[in-house]
Write a protein that holds these residues in place. Structure first.
Motif, PDB file in Angstrom:
ATOM      1  N   HIS A 106     -16.264   8.121  -7.909  1.00  0.00           N
ATOM      2  CA  HIS A 106     -17.546   7.878  -7.256  1.00  0.00           C
ATOM      3  C   HIS A 106     -17.998   6.449  -7.529  1.00  0.00           C
ATOM      4  CE1 HIS A 106     -17.460  12.136  -8.636  1.00  0.00           C
ATOM      5  NE2 HIS A 106     -17.717  12.332  -7.362  1.00  0.00           N
TER       6      HIS A 106
ATOM      7  N   HIS B 205     -20.836   4.039  -8.821  1.00  0.00           N
ATOM      8  CA  HIS B 205     -21.909   4.182  -9.815  1.00  0.00           C
ATOM      9  C   HIS B 205     -22.838   2.971  -9.779  1.00  0.00           C
ATOM     10  CE1 HIS B 205     -20.847   7.811 -12.320  1.00  0.00           C
ATOM     11  NE2 HIS B 205     -19.850   7.761 -11.447  1.00  0.00           N
TER      12      HIS B 205
ATOM     13  N   HIS C 259     -24.339   8.235 -10.328  1.00  0.00           N
ATOM     14  CA  HIS C 259     -23.755   8.009  -9.009  1.00  0.00           C
ATOM     15  C   HIS C 259     -24.737   7.201  -8.161  1.00  0.00           C
ATOM     16  CE1 HIS C 259     -21.154  11.942  -8.998  1.00  0.00           C
ATOM     17  NE2 HIS C 259     -20.893  11.167 -10.026  1.00  0.00           N
TER      18      HIS C 259
ATOM     19  N   GLN D  46     -26.733   6.680  -5.002  1.00  0.00           N
ATOM     20  CA  GLN D  46     -27.217   7.578  -3.968  1.00  0.00           C
ATOM     21  C   GLN D  46     -27.970   6.784  -2.905  1.00  0.00           C
ATOM     22  OE1 GLN D  46     -29.479  10.660  -6.046  1.00  0.00           O
ATOM     23  NE2 GLN D  46     -27.623  11.913  -6.091  1.00  0.00           N
TER      24      GLN D  46
ATOM     25  N   ALA E  69     -25.732  16.080  -6.221  1.00  0.00           N
ATOM     26  CA  ALA E  69     -24.646  15.139  -5.952  1.00  0.00           C
ATOM     27  C   ALA E  69     -23.839  15.696  -4.787  1.00  0.00           C
ATOM     28  CB  ALA E  69     -23.768  14.999  -7.183  1.00  0.00           C
TER      29      ALA E  69
ATOM     30  N   PRO F 253     -21.197  14.375  -1.108  1.00  0.00           N
ATOM     31  CA  PRO F 253     -20.501  13.269  -0.444  1.00  0.00           C
ATOM     32  C   PRO F 253     -21.217  12.694   0.775  1.00  0.00           C
ATOM     33  CG  PRO F 253     -19.368  15.341  -0.026  1.00  0.00           C
ATOM     34  CD  PRO F 253     -20.464  15.633  -1.004  1.00  0.00           C
TER      35      PRO F 253
ATOM     36  N   GLU G 172     -23.719  10.185  -1.272  1.00  0.00           N
ATOM     37  CA  GLU G 172     -23.034   9.362  -2.269  1.00  0.00           C
ATOM     38  C   GLU G 172     -21.676   8.941  -1.727  1.00  0.00           C
ATOM     39  OE1 GLU G 172     -24.872  11.707  -6.153  1.00  0.00           O
ATOM     40  OE2 GLU G 172     -22.734  11.898  -5.719  1.00  0.00           O
TER      41      GLU G 172
ATOM     42  N   TRP H 222     -18.018   9.326  -2.411  1.00  0.00           N
ATOM     43  CA  TRP H 222     -17.000  10.097  -3.138  1.00  0.00           C
ATOM     44  C   TRP H 222     -15.632   9.638  -2.664  1.00  0.00           C
ATOM     45  CZ3 TRP H 222     -18.153  15.945  -4.119  1.00  0.00           C
ATOM     46  CH2 TRP H 222     -19.394  16.072  -4.737  1.00  0.00           C
TER      47      TRP H 222
ATOM     48  N   ASP I 116     -12.597  11.024  -4.032  1.00  0.00           N
ATOM     49  CA  ASP I 116     -11.659  11.925  -4.689  1.00  0.00           C
ATOM     50  C   ASP I 116     -10.271  11.761  -4.064  1.00  0.00           C
ATOM     51  OD1 ASP I 116     -13.878  12.778  -6.057  1.00  0.00           O
ATOM     52  OD2 ASP I 116     -13.919  14.780  -5.184  1.00  0.00           O
TER      53      ASP I 116
END
Length: 191
Positions: free
Chosen positions: A108, A110, A124, A126, A133, A135, A138, A140, A142
Motif C-alpha cells: 500500500h 503510506h 495508508h 487515503q 481500509a 482499494p 487507497e 493497494w 497486492d
C-alpha cells in the motif's frame, strides 16, 4: 553483498509520443542527471519512476528501500514504482525482483517516509478520510511472485495524491488491508 540506493526519474510529456519529457536520475554509484526535473506539462500529463535496492536499516550503504524481514524481502531485492497521471486517471505501478518465489504479498501507499522503525511510515494514504481500509479509497498494490521471485501490480483511480500526502510504499506479509510490515520504500510521489 548488501547494496542500496535509489534512482528517480520525473517528467512531463507534452504529447502522446512523450516529446518534451524531462528526466532526472539520482542514485548510488554515481548516476547522472539526464535533464531538469519535470512537472505537469501543458497537456496535464505527469509521470514518475523510482527504483531501489533493499537493505536492512543501518546498513553500510544507506538506502531509501528498507527491509525489516530479510526472509521475506532479502537484502539486494529490487523495487520499482511508477506513477502516471493525466486529466482523467491516475496509475501507480510496482515491479519487485528477488523476493520469495510463489508467495503473496500486500503493498500500500503510506503517508510518511521510511525509517528504521516500520511504524514510521504512518498509515495508508487515503483519498478521503475513512474508518475502513479499502482499494477504492487507497492505493493497494497486492501481488503474487512468480517462480523467479518477481511480482507486479498496478492500481488505477480517478483521483491523484494531495501535495505531500503520499510518501512511501510498505510491503506487507499478507494481502488485504493490513499485515506485518516487512519492507518500505520512500517514494517521491507527485501530486
Amino acid at each position: 553483498m548488501l547494496g542500496g540506493g535509489v534512482s528517480i526519474a520525473h517528467g512531463a510529456a507534452d504529447g502522446p509520443d512523450g516529446a518534451g519529457h524531462a528526466a532526472h536520475t539520482t542514485g548510488a554509484g554515481g548516476a547522472q542527471e539526464a535533464g531538469p526535473v519535470g512537472g505537469a506539462s501543458r497537456s496535464g500529463v505527469l509521470w514518475m519512476r523510482a527504483d531501489g535496492v533493499f537493505s536492512p536499516p543501518g546498513s553500510f550503504v544507506p538506502s531509501d528501500a528498507l527491509t525489516y524481514d530479510t526472509t521475506l524481502v532479502p537484502a539486494a531485492a529490487r523495487i520499482e514504482i511508477t506513477q502516471y497521471s493525466d486529466r482523467t486517471s491516475h496509475r501507480v505501478g510496482t515491479r519487485l525482483r528477488g523476493l520469495v518465489p510463489n508467495r503473496a504479498y500486500g503493498m500500500h501507499v503510506h503517508t510518511s517516509p521510511c525509517a528504521a522503525d516500520p511504524a514510521s511510515a504512518g498509515s495508508h494514504y487515503q483519498h478521503r478520510a475513512s474508518a475502513t481500509a479499502d482499494p477504492v479509497n487507497e492505493v493497494w498494490l497486492d501481488f503474487r511472485t512468480d517462480r523467479n521471485g518477481v511480482g507486479e501490480a498496478e492500481a488505477r483511480h480517478e483521483w491523484g495524491f494531495r501535495d505531500g500526502g503520499a510518501r512511501s510504499v510498505i510491503v506487507h506479509d499478507a494481502q488485504g488491508g493490513a499485515g506485518k510490515r516487512v519492507a518500505c520504500f520512500t517514494v517521491p510521489f507527485s501530486s
